[in-house]
Design an enzyme around this catalytic site. Structure first.
Site, PDB file in Angstrom:
ATOM      1  CD  GLU A  98      -2.868  -1.361   0.598  1.00 28.16           C
ATOM      2  OE1 GLU A  98      -3.208  -0.370  -0.075  1.00 28.16           O
ATOM      3  OE2 GLU A  98      -3.440  -2.454   0.532  1.00 28.16           O
ATOM      4  CB  CYS A 138      -2.790   6.185   2.366  1.00 23.87           C
ATOM      5  SG  CYS A 138      -3.962   5.183   3.285  1.00 23.87           S
TER       6      CYS A 138
HETATM    7  P1  NAP Z   1       8.333   5.042   4.629  1.00 21.36           P
HETATM    8  O1  NAP Z   1       9.455   5.939   4.876  1.00 21.36           O
HETATM    9  O2  NAP Z   1       8.349   4.203   3.397  1.00 21.36           O
HETATM   10  O3  NAP Z   1       8.216   4.134   5.932  1.00 21.36           O
HETATM   11  C1  NAP Z   1       7.245   3.124   6.048  1.00 21.36           C
HETATM   12  C2  NAP Z   1       7.783   1.988   6.895  1.00 21.36           C
HETATM   13  O4  NAP Z   1       8.879   1.356   6.236  1.00 21.36           O
HETATM   14  C3  NAP Z   1       8.312   2.444   8.247  1.00 21.36           C
HETATM   15  O5  NAP Z   1       7.995   1.453   9.200  1.00 21.36           O
HETATM   16  C4  NAP Z   1       9.811   2.502   8.011  1.00 21.36           C
HETATM   17  O6  NAP Z   1      10.558   2.373   9.184  1.00 21.36           O
HETATM   18  C5  NAP Z   1      10.007   1.310   7.105  1.00 21.36           C
HETATM   19  N1  NAP Z   1      11.214   1.349   6.286  1.00 21.36           N
HETATM   20  C6  NAP Z   1      11.898   2.421   5.834  1.00 21.36           C
HETATM   21  N2  NAP Z   1      12.932   2.014   5.072  1.00 21.36           N
HETATM   22  C7  NAP Z   1      12.910   0.665   5.062  1.00 21.36           C
HETATM   23  C8  NAP Z   1      13.718  -0.343   4.447  1.00 21.36           C
HETATM   24  N3  NAP Z   1      14.750  -0.029   3.698  1.00 21.36           N
HETATM   25  N4  NAP Z   1      13.396  -1.636   4.661  1.00 21.36           N
HETATM   26  C9  NAP Z   1      12.335  -1.986   5.400  1.00 21.36           C
HETATM   27  N5  NAP Z   1      11.534  -1.066   6.001  1.00 21.36           N
HETATM   28  C10 NAP Z   1      11.808   0.225   5.825  1.00 21.36           C
HETATM   29  O7  NAP Z   1       6.955   5.805   4.574  1.00 21.36           O
HETATM   30  P2  NAP Z   1       6.441   6.944   5.562  1.00 21.36           P
HETATM   31  O8  NAP Z   1       7.054   8.202   5.109  1.00 21.36           O
HETATM   32  O9  NAP Z   1       6.533   6.513   6.956  1.00 21.36           O
HETATM   33  O10 NAP Z   1       4.890   6.925   5.226  1.00 21.36           O
HETATM   34  C11 NAP Z   1       4.265   7.862   4.409  1.00 21.36           C
HETATM   35  C12 NAP Z   1       3.854   7.235   3.113  1.00 21.36           C
HETATM   36  O11 NAP Z   1       3.050   6.091   3.351  1.00 21.36           O
HETATM   37  C13 NAP Z   1       3.010   8.140   2.275  1.00 21.36           C
HETATM   38  O12 NAP Z   1       3.575   8.237   1.004  1.00 21.36           O
HETATM   39  C14 NAP Z   1       1.659   7.463   2.174  1.00 21.36           C
HETATM   40  O13 NAP Z   1       1.015   7.593   0.955  1.00 21.36           O
HETATM   41  C15 NAP Z   1       1.974   6.061   2.425  1.00 21.36           C
HETATM   42  N6  NAP Z   1       0.830   5.427   3.047  1.00 21.36           N
HETATM   43  C16 NAP Z   1       0.068   4.578   2.320  1.00 21.36           C
HETATM   44  C17 NAP Z   1      -1.021   3.969   2.884  1.00 21.36           C
HETATM   45  C18 NAP Z   1      -1.873   3.015   2.117  1.00 21.36           C
HETATM   46  O14 NAP Z   1      -2.671   2.309   2.722  1.00 21.36           O
HETATM   47  N7  NAP Z   1      -1.766   2.960   0.819  1.00 21.36           N
HETATM   48  C19 NAP Z   1      -1.329   4.227   4.218  1.00 21.36           C
HETATM   49  C20 NAP Z   1      -0.541   5.114   4.931  1.00 21.36           C
HETATM   50  C21 NAP Z   1       0.548   5.701   4.334  1.00 21.36           C
HETATM   51  P3  NAP Z   1      11.110   3.686   9.956  1.00 21.36           P
HETATM   52  O15 NAP Z   1       9.924   4.466  10.360  1.00 21.36           O
HETATM   53  O16 NAP Z   1      11.851   3.111  11.099  1.00 21.36           O
HETATM   54  O17 NAP Z   1      11.973   4.390   8.962  1.00 21.36           O
END
Ligand code: NAP
Length: 515
Positions: free
Chosen positions: A257, A296
């Protein structure tokens, strides 16, 4: 030093051996707690989840596991006040917005408890009717779905620390699959507290629910072929995960997602001030401001007939101007904070990027913060942009600013409107507003291939609809293309991800003996 939150892995609570990463209050700037995953035995902990948690869950029927979900819901209900306090402190959300996350989680658990109870005492699912493979049906094929014997790893986003866990864990546990959750660091506290309460209450078998807080390092390396991975977060991280050997070589099933440039569309033929017009305006404002636009599913693009561009801009701006922004502890505040300084910087940067192709119709910078220091608080007012050049403003169709920001876009005719909505290249949700049912139905089907959900609002649905951005457990959540290609929820459809489908080919006597 603030408290270091322990992880729960291998059936016990273990603190990381590092100094830990601090979590902050995004309004006051205070450090709250720390998380750390250094030194954890991830392969050992994952093996415990599969062997102890998975095995215990699989001895139960769907109805028995549904009862576990009911028990989890009761534990969460009993600690609800503590969760609201954590959400205020760590997510900077006003009470209503905390409720979307916390009560949304409890509601989703309750829904799956009911759906699971109806599945009764069986331990596997029949998938369709048997098909004959020989003359006289003497040899047949029957598809079955059985729980996978791996674990479900959830890597979650910061915006829904409560619901983000339970909307995934409810179907996983109901399916008989143990869960390991790695919450986003910025808001991991609420997820950790919920897991702690449920584990301490002893309502789940050992190994059924584990949590790793802090760095994600090593998590995917510990995955094995029958595990599944469910990720919610940015498209960039999603791309990294898809390339990992666990997915690329060991065929770990993955659900993603990611970003989504969701749309709202006012159909042609609706007068200014009509019911459909007002419904669109109200929903756009709600979607921009709930959780400060950090959803999201939030509306990012608003499509209206060219002739109505000015009137919609005025109506939305007038409502946005009344939104009080600041410290969620102040009763007069309607919109709290973004989650961190990093998100505040990202939203400001995203706004500047969009402004190169759009005008400012309502400027969030004009909102004075209530009870909050602008030098510290991660608060920002809602901004409505407008892009006259609907086709040329490509940034508007490709950029998700994860905050209280949306762009108004005028269209020429119905075909143009639908083509513009599709420029999002696959979204979680589009909402349609109109009063002509046939026109609404046609548009809904036109958009169904590129959207996980099409939310259709006519005056008959005005008082009862569930909201553009609200993810209901009964309906699919996920979307093709840019949105990640994932599918979650949708009632019992969610169980598919946690089951393995197999065709059993046998004589009718054997198939009847399956039970
Ligand atoms: P993110 O930076 O991709 O982080 C999401 C998760 O992935 C966090 O738990 C993060 O851990 C982890 N992570 C980061 N780098 C990683 C890696 N290399 N390997 C494994 N895990 C890793 O996203 P975000 O900035 O927190 O979230 C915002 C985004 O999420 C927005 O773009 C939004 O659209 C999207 N979103 C989508 C939905 C949906 O249902 N489609 C829902 C909510 C949000 P850390 O926090 O420890 O870095």
């Amino acid at each position: 030093m603030t408290e270091l939150l322990p992880n729960h892995l291998g059936g016990r609570w273990t603190a990381g051996t590092g100094a830990g990463m601090p979590l902050f209050d995004p309004v006051l700037g205070d450090e709250l707690v720390r998380v750390d995953a250094t030194g954890l035995d991830l392969p050992g902990g994952f093996a415990f989840a599969r062997q102890q948690g998975g095995a215990a869950l699989r001895t139960m029927s769907y109805a028995q596991r549904a009862a576990l979900l009911g028990a989890v819901g009761k534990v969460l209900q009993a600690h609800r006040d503590a969760y609201y306090a954590i959400a205020t402190a760590n997510s900077g959300t006003v009470k209503n917005d905390s409720g979307v996350d916390i009560d949304g989680a409890i509601y989703t658990l309750g829904t799956y408890a009911k759906l699971g109870a109806a599945l009764g005492e069986r331990r596997f699912l029949l998938d369709g009717e048997s098909a004959s493979l020989a003359k006289d049906a003497a040899f047949q094929s029957q598809h079955v779905q059985v729980p996978t014997r791996g674990l479900a790893l959830f890597i979650n986003a910061f915006n829904f620390p409560a619901w983000g866990l339970w909307e995934k864990a409810a179907p996983a546990l109901l399916a008989g699959v143990p869960v390991v959750v790695k919450p986003a660091t910025a808001t991991a506290w609420l997820t950790q507290r919920m897991v702690k309460d449920v584990v301490d209450a002893g309502v789940l078998p050992a190994g059924a629910l584990s949590i790793v807080c802090g760095s994600s390092a090593g998590l995917l390396d510990a995955l094995q072929p029958f595990d599944v991975l469910s990720f919610t977060g940015s498209a960039d991280t999603a791309a990294t995960l898809r390339r990992h050997a666990a997915v690329a070589e060991r065929s770990v099933r993955v659900n993603i997602e990611a970003d989504s440039i969701n749309a709202a569309l006012l159909l042609e033929g609706e007068a200014p001030g009509s019911a459909a017009f007002e419904l669109l305006v109200k929903e756009v404002v709600r979607e921009m401001t709930v959780k400060s636009g950090q959803k999201c599913t939030a509306i990012r693009r608003v499509f209206v007939p060219q002739a109505l561009y000015g009137q919609v801009a005025e109506a939305v701006s007038a409502r946005l101007a009344r939104t009080t922004v600041g410290n969620p502890r102040n009763e007069s505040v309607r919109m709290g904070a973004l989650v961190s300084r990093a998100q505040l910087a990202a939203v400001r940067e995203g706004l500047e990027f969009l402004k190169a192709q759009a005008e400012v119709l309502h400027d969030g910078a004009t909102h004075a913060l209530v009870d909050a220091d602008p030098a510290v608080a991660c608060c920002v007012g809602p901004t409505l942009l407008g892009a006259h050049d609907a086709d040329g403003a490509h940034r508007v169709h490709a950029t998700e600013v994860f905050g209280p920001v949306a762009t108004l876009v005028p269209y020429r005719d119905a075909a143009h409107a639908l083509a513009l909505v599709r420029r999002g290249e696959g979204s979680l949700v589009a909402s349609l507003y109109g009063s002509d049912d046939a026109q609404l139905a046609t548009a809904a089907l036109e958009l169904a291939d590129s959207h996980g959900r099409v939310h259709v609002i006519n005056p008959a649905a005005a008082a009862v609809h569930s909201g553009h951005g609200n993810v209901m457990p009964q309906s699919l959540h996920g979307g093709p293309g840019r949105a990640g290609g994932g599918e979650e929820l949708g009632g019992l459809r969610a169980l598919n991800f946690y089951h393995r489908r197999a065709a059993i080919q046998a004589a009718p006597g054997v198939l009847s003996a399956l039970g």
